[in-house]
Write an enzyme that holds these catalytic residues in place. Sequence first.
Site, mmCIF file in Angstrom:
data_model
loop_
_atom_site.group_PDB
_atom_site.id
_atom_site.type_symbol
_atom_site.label_atom_id
_atom_site.label_comp_id
_atom_site.label_asym_id
_atom_site.label_seq_id
_atom_site.Cartn_x
_atom_site.Cartn_y
_atom_site.Cartn_z
ATOM 1 N N LYS A 215 0.831 -1.209 0.000
ATOM 2 C CA LYS A 215 0.000 0.000 0.000
ATOM 3 C C LYS A 215 0.867 1.261 0.000
ATOM 4 C CE LYS A 215 -3.903 -2.301 2.153
ATOM 5 N NZ LYS A 215 -4.136 -3.031 0.955
ATOM 6 N N CYS A 216 1.873 1.250 -0.833
ATOM 7 C CA CYS A 216 2.877 2.308 -0.882
ATOM 8 C C CYS A 216 2.835 2.961 -2.270
ATOM 9 C CB CYS A 216 4.250 1.665 -0.628
ATOM 10 S SG CYS A 216 5.668 2.752 -0.821
ATOM 11 N N GLY A 217 3.270 4.202 -2.347
ATOM 12 C CA GLY A 217 3.369 4.868 -3.637
ATOM 13 C C GLY A 217 4.312 4.151 -4.592
ATOM 14 N N PHE A 218 5.239 3.371 -4.041
ATOM 15 C CA PHE A 218 6.192 2.634 -4.870
ATOM 16 C C PHE A 218 5.717 1.219 -5.206
ATOM 17 C CE2 PHE A 218 9.047 5.642 -2.539
ATOM 18 C CZ PHE A 218 9.416 6.396 -3.645
ATOM 19 N N THR A 219 4.547 0.810 -4.697
ATOM 20 C CA THR A 219 4.032 -0.546 -4.925
ATOM 21 C C THR A 219 4.011 -0.929 -6.413
ATOM 22 O OG1 THR A 219 2.785 -0.505 -2.862
ATOM 23 C CG2 THR A 219 2.071 -2.103 -4.512
#
Length: 159
Positions: A34-38
Amino acid sequence: MGIYQHNVTLNNGQATTLEAYKGKVLLIVNTASKCGFTPQYEGLEALYKKHKESGLEILGFPCDQFGHQEPGSDDDIAQFCTMNFGVTFPLFKKTEVNGPNANPLFVELKNKAPGLLGSKRIKWNFTKFLVNAEGKVLKRYAPTAKPSDIEKDIVKLLG
């Protein structure tokens, strides 16, 4: 302690050591769902599919230490990665990468490839460590480094 002596547990609960990956070029990544980098899962999987036959292994270690961005169980994480990104590279049990309970593998990675200004601490999800086929930790990449940006370094190691 050499990189291959570390005990690790796969996402399905199977215990192993990194000895299983001896002779392979490794890209070890702390991941989160659930990360911007996912979306980097997609690039990591593309790298894996392209270079796995040449000796690349990507090892994903989910971590919930950064903004509670990996809240799910190991089963939830595996399902998410498979359904959304078609991940086929090995995923391991959720782990800590910083602090007193840090996985010893990440302690070694941080010591051998410190970050900016010699910092040992991992700053965020999707920090990547490149290890050559002899088990030498060569480089740390920031979370902002896209998998495609790392490909040239991997290809050099694969020969």
